[in-house]
Design a protein around this motif. Structure first.
Motif, PDB file in Angstrom:
ATOM      1  N   MET A 179       0.799  -1.223   0.000  1.00 22.78           N
ATOM      2  CA  MET A 179       0.000   0.000   0.000  1.00 22.78           C
ATOM      3  C   MET A 179       0.832   1.273   0.000  1.00 22.78           C
ATOM      4  N   THR A 180       2.137   1.159   0.163  1.00 17.05           N
ATOM      5  CA  THR A 180       2.975   2.356   0.204  1.00 17.05           C
ATOM      6  C   THR A 180       4.112   2.232  -0.792  1.00 17.05           C
ATOM      7  N   ARG A 181       4.529   3.365  -1.318  1.00 22.96           N
ATOM      8  CA  ARG A 181       5.695   3.405  -2.195  1.00 22.96           C
ATOM      9  C   ARG A 181       6.828   4.182  -1.537  1.00 22.96           C
ATOM     10  N   ALA A 182       6.783   4.347  -0.237  1.00 17.30           N
ATOM     11  CA  ALA A 182       7.827   5.086   0.471  1.00 17.30           C
ATOM     12  C   ALA A 182       9.185   4.399   0.295  1.00 17.30           C
ATOM     13  N   ASP A 183      10.243   5.191   0.353  1.00 19.31           N
ATOM     14  CA  ASP A 183      11.602   4.669   0.182  1.00 19.31           C
ATOM     15  C   ASP A 183      12.058   3.851   1.385  1.00 19.31           C
ATOM     16  N   ILE A 184      11.536   4.164   2.553  1.00 20.61           N
ATOM     17  CA  ILE A 184      11.862   3.439   3.785  1.00 20.61           C
ATOM     18  C   ILE A 184      10.553   3.050   4.452  1.00 20.61           C
TER      19      ILE A 184
END
Length: 355
Positions: A179-184
């Motif tokens: 659900m997330t494309r965050a880098d961390i």
């Protein structure tokens, strides 16, 4: 999926100007934060939400940190300075400084949290996450009551995913990661109340280059004879793969943080089986690091929580043991039956056995 909403925008009123007592011993950091907040208000005016203001604050704090060398000896002081900087920034914008205030982390990449919230969830644990400069907080709710859901729903800045059915142990990790494309991505359990200051250290380790940032338990293990079976099997996996220094640290224990590149390397689906994800990360020679995030009091370390002592049912233990065995079998198919442990006392090839 239901989303919480940011409830407060930047106040147009005056913030508290820095005085001699503002920020305590970190007056310079408080004053710098106050100045940055005033500059933002002049440039942006009103309209920024509390969440947006927090991220803007962290951008400015990161630039300040990048100009100075950060070492293990200065990291604790830097965390305290960060809180003072954030307090000044919030004061300049007329924002509240609740729940201990914002806790900055030096990040040039986006960061998100994926959190399990079961029947044992503690809303206060998510409030600690709200102190961090996270782009989003995804709460995967399983087995929580209506009252607990209402408590979570009342929190701002979070996204709640309620599958409506049991999805199986640890599957929530893969569900949230998709659900997330965050880098961390920081993985946590809402049943554990952990201060934002400690979680920020995992984010900082990932920012500094760790593909997987784990918690180090080296200082709280005690003698080997007192270890339980799960501690021993986790240590055995690390020893077998040549990473003795990791001790019992494992992806199976929360919290920990992954880089996006590492998640894609091991595969999102694999996160649903933590021991396998751990073994694959080590096999692929990803930078797996055990971080000490202990609270120091009078020069001594003391844990704020103890996930190693969390109770397990016999059934859950069997599942964990089985997952570790399967992970080791997968590793042996690639590296041989002895993995990184050569036998110098026997020539097994002469006997027709494994090397």
């Amino acid at each position: 999926m239901r989303s919480g909403k940011s409830k407060r925008a930047i106040s147009s009123g005056r913030g508290r100007r820095p005085g001699k007592s503002s920020g305590g011993s970190h007056h310079a950091a408080y004053t710098a934060g106050y100045g940055e907040g005033i500059a933002l208000k002049q440039n942006e005016g009103g309209g920024l939400s509390n969440h947006e203001a927090k991220l803007r604050m962290n951008e400015r704090w990161t630039r300040r940190c990048m100009a100075k060398e950060l070492t293990a000896a200065t990291s604790g002081k830097r965390m305290q300075e960060g809180r003072a900087f954030a307090s000044g920034f919030a004061a300049a914008l007329g924002l509240p400084n609740a729940n201990g205030g914002w806790q900055p982390a030096p990040l040039t990449r986006s960061a998100a949290a994926v959190v399990r919230a079961g029947a044992d969830a503690i809303p206060a644990s998510i409030k600690q996450l709200l102190r961090l400069p996270l782009t989003e907080i995804i709460v995967v709710q399983e087995g929580a009551s209506e009252t607990q859901f209402a408590e979570l729903r009342a929190l701002p800045e979070i996204k709640i995913l309620n599958p409506g059915e049991a999805i199986g142990a640890d599957v929530w990790r893969a569900v949230g990661a998709r659900m997330t494309r965050a880098d961390i991505v920081l993985f946590a359990d809402a049943a554990q109340l952990i201060e934002a200051e400690k979680l920020a250290q995992l984010l900082a380790a990932a920012q500094a280059g760790a593909d997987v940032a784990l918690v180090s338990y080296a200082s709280r293990l005690g003698p080997f004879r007192e270890w339980d079976d799960l501690m021993r099997v986790r240590a055995f996996v690390n020893w077998s793969l040549g990473r003795q220094e990791l001790g019992v640290s494992s992806v199976g224990l929360l919290p920990h943080a992954w880089s996006r590149a590492a998640i894609e390397s091991v595969g999102v689906k694999t996160l649903a089986v933590p021991p396998l994800a751990h073994v694959i990360a080590l096999q692929q020679r990803l930078r797996v690091q055990a971080c000490s995030i202990m609270k120091r009091t009078n020069g001594k370390s003391s844990p704020a929580w103890s996930p190693l002592s969390l109770s397990h049912t016999q059934e859950s233990k069997q599942v964990v043991f089985g997952d570790h065995i399967e992970a080791l079998r997968a590793a042996m198919k690639l590296k041989g039956a002895r993995l990184t442990m050569p036998d110098h006392s026997r020539c097994r090839s002469a006997a027709g056995g494994a090397q």
